[in-house]
Design a protein around this motif. Structure first.
Motif, PDB file in Angstrom:
ATOM      1  N   GLY A   1       0.985  13.171  -5.318  1.00  0.00           N
ATOM      2  CA  GLY A   1       2.209  13.737  -4.777  1.00  0.00           C
ATOM      3  C   GLY A   1       3.328  13.573  -5.779  1.00  0.00           C
ATOM      4  O   GLY A   1       3.180  12.910  -6.807  1.00  0.00           O
ATOM      5  N   ALA A   2       4.459  14.160  -5.473  1.00  0.00           N
ATOM      6  CA  ALA A   2       5.592  14.116  -6.398  1.00  0.00           C
ATOM      7  C   ALA A   2       6.175  12.709  -6.504  1.00  0.00           C
ATOM      8  O   ALA A   2       6.738  12.338  -7.528  1.00  0.00           O
ATOM      9  CB  ALA A   2       6.667  15.094  -5.944  1.00  0.00           C
ATOM     10  N   GLY A   3       6.028  11.906  -5.456  1.00  0.00           N
ATOM     11  CA  GLY A   3       6.607  10.576  -5.463  1.00  0.00           C
ATOM     12  C   GLY A   3       5.842   9.559  -6.270  1.00  0.00           C
ATOM     13  O   GLY A   3       6.355   8.496  -6.600  1.00  0.00           O
ATOM     14  N   ARG A   4       4.618   9.864  -6.623  1.00  0.00           N
ATOM     15  CA  ARG A   4       3.747   8.889  -7.292  1.00  0.00           C
ATOM     16  C   ARG A   4       4.289   8.436  -8.645  1.00  0.00           C
ATOM     17  O   ARG A   4       4.410   7.239  -8.917  1.00  0.00           O
ATOM     18  CB  ARG A   4       2.362   9.501  -7.446  1.00  0.00           C
ATOM     19  CG  ARG A   4       1.362   8.612  -8.102  1.00  0.00           C
ATOM     20  CD  ARG A   4       0.083   9.399  -8.357  1.00  0.00           C
ATOM     21  NE  ARG A   4      -0.844   8.595  -9.104  1.00  0.00           N
ATOM     22  CZ  ARG A   4      -1.849   7.932  -8.574  1.00  0.00           C
ATOM     23  NH1 ARG A   4      -2.060   7.989  -7.281  1.00  0.00           N
ATOM     24  NH2 ARG A   4      -2.652   7.221  -9.323  1.00  0.00           N
TER      25      ARG A   4
ATOM     26  N   TYR B   1       0.866  -1.176   0.000  1.00  0.00           N
ATOM     27  CA  TYR B   1       0.000   0.000   0.000  1.00  0.00           C
ATOM     28  C   TYR B   1       0.903   1.225   0.000  1.00  0.00           C
ATOM     29  O   TYR B   1       1.704   1.418   0.913  1.00  0.00           O
ATOM     30  CB  TYR B   1      -0.916   0.000   1.224  1.00  0.00           C
ATOM     31  CG  TYR B   1      -1.934  -1.111   1.200  1.00  0.00           C
ATOM     32  CD1 TYR B   1      -3.138  -0.955   0.531  1.00  0.00           C
ATOM     33  CD2 TYR B   1      -1.685  -2.321   1.834  1.00  0.00           C
ATOM     34  CE1 TYR B   1      -4.079  -1.968   0.505  1.00  0.00           C
ATOM     35  CE2 TYR B   1      -2.612  -3.342   1.809  1.00  0.00           C
ATOM     36  CZ  TYR B   1      -3.811  -3.159   1.149  1.00  0.00           C
ATOM     37  OH  TYR B   1      -4.736  -4.168   1.105  1.00  0.00           O
ATOM     38  N   ILE B   2       0.770   2.061  -1.038  1.00  0.00           N
ATOM     39  CA  ILE B   2       1.594   3.255  -1.186  1.00  0.00           C
ATOM     40  C   ILE B   2       0.690   4.467  -0.987  1.00  0.00           C
ATOM     41  O   ILE B   2      -0.329   4.592  -1.668  1.00  0.00           O
ATOM     42  CB  ILE B   2       2.257   3.308  -2.572  1.00  0.00           C
ATOM     43  CG1 ILE B   2       3.068   2.036  -2.819  1.00  0.00           C
ATOM     44  CG2 ILE B   2       3.132   4.539  -2.692  1.00  0.00           C
ATOM     45  CD1 ILE B   2       3.541   1.889  -4.240  1.00  0.00           C
ATOM     46  N   ASN B   3       1.069   5.345  -0.073  1.00  0.00           N
ATOM     47  CA  ASN B   3       0.306   6.566   0.182  1.00  0.00           C
ATOM     48  C   ASN B   3       1.202   7.756  -0.149  1.00  0.00           C
ATOM     49  O   ASN B   3       2.180   8.018   0.549  1.00  0.00           O
ATOM     50  CB  ASN B   3      -0.143   6.610   1.646  1.00  0.00           C
ATOM     51  CG  ASN B   3      -1.104   7.733   1.905  1.00  0.00           C
ATOM     52  OD1 ASN B   3      -1.565   8.392   0.984  1.00  0.00           O
ATOM     53  ND2 ASN B   3      -1.403   7.960   3.162  1.00  0.00           N
ATOM     54  N   CYS B   4       0.879   8.448  -1.232  1.00  0.00           N
ATOM     55  CA  CYS B   4       1.679   9.592  -1.687  1.00  0.00           C
ATOM     56  C   CYS B   4       0.970  10.875  -1.307  1.00  0.00           C
ATOM     57  O   CYS B   4      -0.128  11.149  -1.790  1.00  0.00           O
ATOM     58  CB  CYS B   4       1.860   9.555  -3.203  1.00  0.00           C
ATOM     59  SG  CYS B   4       2.688   8.095  -3.789  1.00  0.00           S
ATOM     60  N   THR B   5       1.598  11.657  -0.447  1.00  0.00           N
ATOM     61  CA  THR B   5       1.060  12.965  -0.095  1.00  0.00           C
ATOM     62  C   THR B   5       2.056  14.022  -0.537  1.00  0.00           C
ATOM     63  O   THR B   5       3.123  13.707  -1.050  1.00  0.00           O
ATOM     64  CB  THR B   5       0.822  13.075   1.422  1.00  0.00           C
ATOM     65  OG1 THR B   5       2.070  12.963   2.091  1.00  0.00           O
ATOM     66  CG2 THR B   5      -0.122  12.001   1.909  1.00  0.00           C
ATOM     67  N   TYR B   6       1.701  15.280  -0.324  1.00  0.00           N
ATOM     68  CA  TYR B   6       2.600  16.355  -0.686  1.00  0.00           C
ATOM     69  C   TYR B   6       3.822  16.401   0.227  1.00  0.00           C
ATOM     70  O   TYR B   6       4.874  16.885  -0.157  1.00  0.00           O
ATOM     71  CB  TYR B   6       1.879  17.701  -0.635  1.00  0.00           C
ATOM     72  CG  TYR B   6       0.829  17.848  -1.706  1.00  0.00           C
ATOM     73  CD1 TYR B   6       1.179  17.844  -3.045  1.00  0.00           C
ATOM     74  CD2 TYR B   6      -0.502  17.986  -1.369  1.00  0.00           C
ATOM     75  CE1 TYR B   6       0.224  17.971  -4.034  1.00  0.00           C
ATOM     76  CE2 TYR B   6      -1.472  18.123  -2.348  1.00  0.00           C
ATOM     77  CZ  TYR B   6      -1.107  18.119  -3.680  1.00  0.00           C
ATOM     78  OH  TYR B   6      -2.042  18.236  -4.662  1.00  0.00           O
TER      79      TYR B   6
END
Length: 146
Positions: free
Chosen positions: A107-110, A39-44
């Motif tokens: 987010g930028a990591g996505r 589960y990947i959670n990408c936020t700012y």
């Protein structure tokens, strides 16, 4: 003299942990597990990764902050890829064969995480976007009475 201190400080800040360290007990406990979910959670502000079995029991977790990034650097794509590489090393230590990936948030990591996942040698069974989307929007404000 001031430059030496500055260089030393910058070198300490950029030092990044790269290898996942799993305890022997955890490896023994989850050694029989052949399939897992990430589960990947990408936020700012950060990117977090959670590795679970099919029942939902947490096996391993990591984030850009845990790897060694701090402040606004945690929200970058590079920080997300370094954290993902740590997650991949944990998966290889456990010997998982099939992986399902659920990605959430913007987010930028996505984008960078998806690029790295495409180049890995993991047997990825599913990549699913589970970002919540509002279906009717928020409630409109009350009519102004004058």
């Amino acid at each position: 003299m001031g430059k030496r201190r500055l260089v030393k400080k910058v070198a300490e800040e950029t030092q990044i942990k790269s290898e996942a360290k799993l305890s022997k007990e955890k490896i023994k406990k989850f050694r029989g597990v052949k399939e897992g979910r990430i589960y990947i959670n990408c936020t700012y502000n950060n990117t977090t990764f959670h590795l679970t079995d099919l029942k939902g029991n947490l096996i391993y977790w990591t984030s850009a902050g845990k790897v060694g990034f701090s402040g606004t650097k945690r929200g970058t794509g590079f920080a997300a890829t370094v954290a993902l590489q740590e997650m991949i090393s944990a998966i290889k230590q456990l010997g998982l064969e099939k992986i399902e990936i659920y990605i959430k948030g913007i987010g930028a990591g996505r984008a960078s995480v998806l690029k790295v996942l495409a180049t890995t040698d993991l047997n990825i069974d599913l990549i699913k976007d589970v970002t919540p989307i509002p279906h009717d929007g928020p409630r409109p404000p009350k009519v102004r009475r004058v």
